[in-house]
Design a protein around this motif. Structure first.
Motif, PDB file in Angstrom:
ATOM      1  N   LEU A  12     -53.460  -3.320  23.940  1.00 42.02           N
ATOM      2  CA  LEU A  12     -53.262  -4.493  24.015  1.00 42.02           C
ATOM      3  C   LEU A  12     -53.329  -5.480  24.478  1.00 42.02           C
ATOM      4  O   LEU A  12     -53.390  -6.247  24.811  1.00 42.02           O
ATOM      5  CB  LEU A  12     -51.094  -4.163  23.478  1.00 42.02           C
ATOM      6  CG  LEU A  12     -50.924  -5.229  24.132  1.00 42.02           C
ATOM      7  CD1 LEU A  12     -50.701  -6.018  22.706  1.00 42.02           C
ATOM      8  CD2 LEU A  12     -49.349  -4.896  23.988  1.00 42.02           C
ATOM      9  N   TYR A  13     -53.318  -4.645  26.208  1.00 40.30           N
ATOM     10  CA  TYR A  13     -53.649  -5.089  27.749  1.00 40.30           C
ATOM     11  C   TYR A  13     -54.936  -5.600  27.370  1.00 40.30           C
ATOM     12  O   TYR A  13     -55.829  -6.974  28.536  1.00 40.30           O
ATOM     13  CB  TYR A  13     -53.048  -4.460  28.465  1.00 40.30           C
ATOM     14  CG  TYR A  13     -53.386  -5.057  30.094  1.00 40.30           C
ATOM     15  CD1 TYR A  13     -52.676  -6.012  30.047  1.00 40.30           C
ATOM     16  CD2 TYR A  13     -54.696  -4.717  30.647  1.00 40.30           C
ATOM     17  CE1 TYR A  13     -53.050  -6.840  31.437  1.00 40.30           C
ATOM     18  CE2 TYR A  13     -54.983  -5.423  32.323  1.00 40.30           C
ATOM     19  CZ  TYR A  13     -54.188  -6.352  32.337  1.00 40.30           C
ATOM     20  OH  TYR A  13     -53.939  -6.640  33.500  1.00 40.30           O
ATOM     21  N   MET A  14     -55.936  -4.795  27.239  1.00 37.13           N
ATOM     22  CA  MET A  14     -57.474  -4.943  27.262  1.00 37.13           C
ATOM     23  C   MET A  14     -57.889  -5.941  26.320  1.00 37.13           C
ATOM     24  O   MET A  14     -59.005  -6.809  26.616  1.00 37.13           O
ATOM     25  CB  MET A  14     -58.251  -3.915  28.123  1.00 37.13           C
ATOM     26  CG  MET A  14     -57.801  -3.045  28.136  1.00 37.13           C
ATOM     27  SD  MET A  14     -58.988  -1.604  28.200  1.00 37.13           S
ATOM     28  CE  MET A  14     -58.919  -0.637  26.920  1.00 37.13           C
ATOM     29  N   ASN A  15     -57.633  -6.533  25.481  1.00 41.31           N
ATOM     30  CA  ASN A  15     -58.038  -7.118  24.437  1.00 41.31           C
ATOM     31  C   ASN A  15     -57.220  -8.481  24.059  1.00 41.31           C
ATOM     32  O   ASN A  15     -57.791  -9.498  23.186  1.00 41.31           O
ATOM     33  CB  ASN A  15     -57.873  -6.604  22.735  1.00 41.31           C
ATOM     34  CG  ASN A  15     -58.862  -5.558  22.843  1.00 41.31           C
ATOM     35  OD1 ASN A  15     -60.113  -5.413  23.604  1.00 41.31           O
ATOM     36  ND2 ASN A  15     -58.858  -4.309  21.931  1.00 41.31           N
ATOM     37  N   ILE A  16     -55.711  -9.049  24.802  1.00 39.11           N
ATOM     38  CA  ILE A  16     -55.812  -9.990  24.054  1.00 39.11           C
ATOM     39  C   ILE A  16     -54.761 -10.761  24.891  1.00 39.11           C
ATOM     40  O   ILE A  16     -54.124 -10.006  26.234  1.00 39.11           O
ATOM     41  CB  ILE A  16     -54.010  -9.463  22.690  1.00 39.11           C
ATOM     42  CG1 ILE A  16     -54.230  -8.702  22.191  1.00 39.11           C
ATOM     43  CG2 ILE A  16     -53.279 -10.480  23.069  1.00 39.11           C
ATOM     44  CD1 ILE A  16     -52.828  -8.051  21.624  1.00 39.11           C
ATOM     45  N   PRO A  17     -54.921 -11.736  25.523  1.00 44.21           N
ATOM     46  CA  PRO A  17     -54.749 -12.622  26.654  1.00 44.21           C
ATOM     47  C   PRO A  17     -53.259 -12.275  27.095  1.00 44.21           C
ATOM     48  O   PRO A  17     -52.483 -13.045  26.270  1.00 44.21           O
ATOM     49  CB  PRO A  17     -55.622 -13.610  26.553  1.00 44.21           C
ATOM     50  CG  PRO A  17     -56.682 -13.656  25.092  1.00 44.21           C
ATOM     51  CD  PRO A  17     -55.885 -12.812  24.830  1.00 44.21           C
ATOM     52  N   ASN A  18     -53.266 -12.917  28.359  1.00 41.54           N
ATOM     53  CA  ASN A  18     -51.819 -13.374  28.250  1.00 41.54           C
ATOM     54  C   ASN A  18     -51.108 -12.453  28.343  1.00 41.54           C
ATOM     55  O   ASN A  18     -49.745 -12.767  28.413  1.00 41.54           O
ATOM     56  CB  ASN A  18     -51.108 -14.776  28.040  1.00 41.54           C
ATOM     57  CG  ASN A  18     -52.206 -15.341  27.935  1.00 41.54           C
ATOM     58  OD1 ASN A  18     -52.662 -15.754  29.576  1.00 41.54           O
ATOM     59  ND2 ASN A  18     -52.224 -16.413  26.893  1.00 41.54           N
ATOM     60  N   VAL A  19     -51.484 -10.905  28.244  1.00 41.57           N
ATOM     61  CA  VAL A  19     -50.129  -9.236  27.567  1.00 41.57           C
ATOM     62  C   VAL A  19     -50.056  -8.842  29.456  1.00 41.57           C
ATOM     63  O   VAL A  19     -51.307  -8.851  30.055  1.00 41.57           O
ATOM     64  CB  VAL A  19     -50.726  -8.856  27.485  1.00 41.57           C
ATOM     65  CG1 VAL A  19     -50.281  -7.201  27.234  1.00 41.57           C
ATOM     66  CG2 VAL A  19     -51.546  -9.200  25.813  1.00 41.57           C
ATOM     67  N   ARG A  20     -48.945  -8.638  29.504  1.00 41.23           N
ATOM     68  CA  ARG A  20     -48.530  -8.324  31.431  1.00 41.23           C
ATOM     69  C   ARG A  20     -48.679  -7.214  31.408  1.00 41.23           C
ATOM     70  O   ARG A  20     -49.005  -6.430  30.519  1.00 41.23           O
ATOM     71  CB  ARG A  20     -46.653  -9.046  32.017  1.00 41.23           C
ATOM     72  CG  ARG A  20     -46.634 -10.144  31.120  1.00 41.23           C
ATOM     73  CD  ARG A  20     -45.455 -10.376  32.452  1.00 41.23           C
ATOM     74  NE  ARG A  20     -44.373 -10.134  32.140  1.00 41.23           N
ATOM     75  CZ  ARG A  20     -43.699  -9.117  32.128  1.00 41.23           C
ATOM     76  NH1 ARG A  20     -43.459  -8.963  33.514  1.00 41.23           N
ATOM     77  NH2 ARG A  20     -42.709  -8.642  31.424  1.00 41.23           N
ATOM     78  N   PRO A  21     -49.090  -6.609  32.776  1.00 37.80           N
ATOM     79  CA  PRO A  21     -49.482  -5.088  32.794  1.00 37.80           C
ATOM     80  C   PRO A  21     -48.532  -4.429  33.323  1.00 37.80           C
ATOM     81  O   PRO A  21     -47.638  -3.988  34.689  1.00 37.80           O
ATOM     82  CB  PRO A  21     -50.789  -5.673  33.942  1.00 37.80           C
ATOM     83  CG  PRO A  21     -49.809  -6.797  34.640  1.00 37.80           C
ATOM     84  CD  PRO A  21     -49.369  -7.269  33.842  1.00 37.80           C
ATOM     85  N   GLY A  22     -47.528  -4.457  32.558  1.00 37.90           N
ATOM     86  CA  GLY A  22     -45.937  -3.966  32.261  1.00 37.90           C
ATOM     87  C   GLY A  22     -45.027  -4.790  33.318  1.00 37.90           C
ATOM     88  O   GLY A  22     -45.204  -5.663  33.560  1.00 37.90           O
ATOM     89  N   PRO A  23     -43.849  -3.764  33.134  1.00 37.19           N
ATOM     90  CA  PRO A  23     -43.145  -4.709  34.242  1.00 37.19           C
ATOM     91  C   PRO A  23     -43.091  -4.154  35.410  1.00 37.19           C
ATOM     92  O   PRO A  23     -43.835  -3.311  36.186  1.00 37.19           O
ATOM     93  CB  PRO A  23     -41.602  -3.790  33.546  1.00 37.19           C
ATOM     94  CG  PRO A  23     -41.995  -2.426  33.145  1.00 37.19           C
ATOM     95  CD  PRO A  23     -43.710  -2.596  33.029  1.00 37.19           C
ATOM     96  N   THR A  24     -42.276  -5.219  36.413  1.00 45.27           N
ATOM     97  CA  THR A  24     -42.676  -5.140  38.057  1.00 45.27           C
ATOM     98  C   THR A  24     -41.700  -4.050  38.829  1.00 45.27           C
ATOM     99  O   THR A  24     -40.274  -3.993  37.754  1.00 45.27           O
ATOM    100  CB  THR A  24     -42.070  -6.577  38.142  1.00 45.27           C
ATOM    101  OG1 THR A  24     -40.837  -6.674  37.851  1.00 45.27           O
ATOM    102  CG2 THR A  24     -43.268  -7.658  37.862  1.00 45.27           C
ATOM    103  N   PRO A  25     -41.120  -3.878  39.525  1.00 44.89           N
ATOM    104  CA  PRO A  25     -40.816  -2.771  40.105  1.00 44.89           C
ATOM    105  C   PRO A  25     -39.178  -3.632  39.726  1.00 44.89           C
ATOM    106  O   PRO A  25     -38.173  -2.907  39.645  1.00 44.89           O
ATOM    107  CB  PRO A  25     -40.311  -3.085  41.927  1.00 44.89           C
ATOM    108  CG  PRO A  25     -42.305  -2.620  41.465  1.00 44.89           C
ATOM    109  CD  PRO A  25     -43.097  -3.958  40.363  1.00 44.89           C
ATOM    110  N   GLU A  26     -38.985  -4.892  40.113  1.00 46.47           N
ATOM    111  CA  GLU A  26     -37.667  -5.740  40.026  1.00 46.47           C
ATOM    112  C   GLU A  26     -36.708  -5.416  38.757  1.00 46.47           C
ATOM    113  O   GLU A  26     -35.734  -5.452  38.401  1.00 46.47           O
ATOM    114  CB  GLU A  26     -37.667  -6.914  40.912  1.00 46.47           C
ATOM    115  CG  GLU A  26     -37.631  -6.942  42.160  1.00 46.47           C
ATOM    116  CD  GLU A  26     -39.212  -7.150  42.402  1.00 46.47           C
ATOM    117  OE1 GLU A  26     -40.959  -6.846  41.963  1.00 46.47           O
ATOM    118  OE2 GLU A  26     -39.269  -6.794  44.033  1.00 46.47           O
ATOM    119  N   GLU A  27     -37.711  -5.889  37.078  1.00 44.57           N
ATOM    120  CA  GLU A  27     -37.357  -5.933  36.280  1.00 44.57           C
ATOM    121  C   GLU A  27     -37.431  -3.777  35.595  1.00 44.57           C
ATOM    122  O   GLU A  27     -36.828  -4.417  34.893  1.00 44.57           O
ATOM    123  CB  GLU A  27     -39.006  -6.645  35.663  1.00 44.57           C
ATOM    124  CG  GLU A  27     -39.611  -7.280  35.573  1.00 44.57           C
ATOM    125  CD  GLU A  27     -40.212  -8.496  35.250  1.00 44.57           C
ATOM    126  OE1 GLU A  27     -40.262  -9.475  34.315  1.00 44.57           O
ATOM    127  OE2 GLU A  27     -41.287  -7.301  34.498  1.00 44.57           O
TER     128      GLU A  27
END
Length: 421
Positions: free
Chosen positions: A285-300
């Motif tokens: 999902l992350y490697m092949n599709i644009p605009n996918v976030r790299p997981g949640p942030t610490p604050e999220e």
């Protein structure tokens, strides 16, 4: 239940006063939402979306409110379970875009454990103090529906006392399809052969648009809910999960948790809610599709555990922080943000690791005790259904962990995980 001591009541009053002072200095909209929750109101989806945007002092107040609600719901105990994950096959043809775990059956790294190998791993776990095995696998095209029953029989024949927490709703759907029986018939057969509870995974995000992008809608929101509610109606408890931090957002998170809450109101079958951050490193999902976030942030992560505590207040008491997804240090922080459980010591876990997860596979019970103690909680070891097996003296040594801690906590011998009974 023992009556609360005068000291604990005084502490509760003191905490409430401190919280009131903290709320007085933040945005009025967020203050009003948090105050209403403290007064017993149910947190709405729209208000949850607002809280998912909290920053600065408002985020601090959200965390403190969740921590206070946690203390009112479950007291000061925080728990863990000694368990082992057994991923019996990594072969799967479903093509979920977020998954870095699945292999084709002709790949050199494809694996399908025999029933004996599954039982061997369960027995090893039992001998190391585990009270539970968690069993999940890919949807292997060559197995039939009876495969799931045979796994249960192999374990129960070898270790009758082991609790088997197994088979996601996706696997239940697949097994029922292969067996040409209804979901209810399939689940009942598994229960008759030793299934004790079901992981509420494969939920991802219970949103039609998001699920279609993640899983090609192979298991729809409606099917997931039907399988979970059927399990509950048959008397089989399950967990509930959310996987977040990819192509989703606060409105999806709030809607997902609201759906979990509605199911719980109807069935009462959820034992816990487990937020699972998206592990992006090797995910297609992350490697092949644009605009996918790299997981949640610490604050999220903090907001997710805190808002889940508030939304599920009065319905699901146990909010679990997954140290496998978060890392031990961040998981420890969640115990101050509404969570009251750290999950299991695990022994093996392949799915997060296959997706590039950087956290190791095992933490020993002694380290769970230290992590819980450092968060100011009273450590207990539990069983799958949150019955307390063992109380521990709080470790008074300051052992707070850095967010990326983990390697130093790995057990190297079987003796390392044994705890005093």
């Amino acid at each position: 239940m023992n009556a609360p001591s005068i000291l604990s009541l005084n502490n509760s009053v003191s905490e409430h006063h401190k919280l009131s002072d903290q709320l007085s200095g933040i945005d009025v909209n967020i203050r009003n939402i948090l105050t209403s929750v403290l007064e017993g109101a149910e947190l709405s989806e729209s208000d949850a979306v607002t809280l998912f945007g909290a920053t600065g002092p408002a985020l601090d107040a959200l965390i403190s409110t969740a921590d206070y609600i946690r203390s009112q719901a479950v007291g000061n105990q925080a728990s863990f379970v000694i368990t082992r994950n057994i991923n019996f096959t990594n072969v799967c043809y479903m093509g979920c875009k977020f998954c870095g775990f699945a292999k084709r059956k002709d790949e050199s790294t494809a694996e399908l454990l025999s029933f004996e190998e599954v039982a061997d791993r369960a027995e090893e776990a039992w001998n190391r103090g585990a009270t539970e095995v968690c069993i999940q696998g890919g949807l292997h095209p060559d197995i039939d529906g009876s495969h799931y029953r045979e796994i249960l029989k192999a374990i129960k024949t070898r270790i009758p006392g082991m609790h088997i927490h197994a088979f996601s709703p996706f696997e239940i759907w697949f097994g029922a399809l292969k067996s040409k029986v209804s979901v209810a018939e399939f689940i009942q057969d598994l229960m008759d052969h030793g299934l004790g509870s079901m992981p509420g995974t494969a939920a991802e995000i219970l949103d039609v648009e998001i699920r279609q992008q993640l899983t090609r809608d192979k298991l729809t929101t409606e099917q997931w809910i039907e399988i979970i509610t059927t399990a509950h109606q048959l008397g089989l408890p399950t967990t509930a999960t959310i996987m977040y931090g990819h192509i989703d957002g606060p409105e999806h998170w709030a809607s997902h948790i609201a759906k979990i809450r509605e199911i719980q109101k109807q069935t009462g079958g959820f034992t816990e809610f487990v937020p699972l951050g998206f592990v992006h490193y090797e995910s297609p999902l992350y490697m092949n599709i644009p605009n996918v976030r790299p997981g949640p942030t610490p604050e999220e992560n903090l907001r997710m555990h805190a808002v889940a505590r508030l939304m599920l207040n009065g319905w699901i008491d146990n909010i679990q922080a997954s140290w496998v997804k978060l890392g031990p240090g961040y998981a420890q922080q969640m115990l101050r943000a509404g969570a009251n459980d750290l999950g299991g010591t695990l022994m093996n876990e392949s799915i997060s690791r296959a997706a590039g997860g950087k956290n190791e596979q095992e933490i020993v019970p002694e380290d769970m005790v230290r992590m819980i103690s450092a968060a100011g909680r009273d450590p207990v070891r539990r069983n799958t259904l949150y019955g307390v097996i063992e109380h521990y003296e709080r470790d008074t040594v300051n052992r707070s962990l850095s967010p990326d801690a983990g390697v130093q906590l790995i057990a190297t011998t079987a003796d390392a995980v044994r705890v005093a009974s």
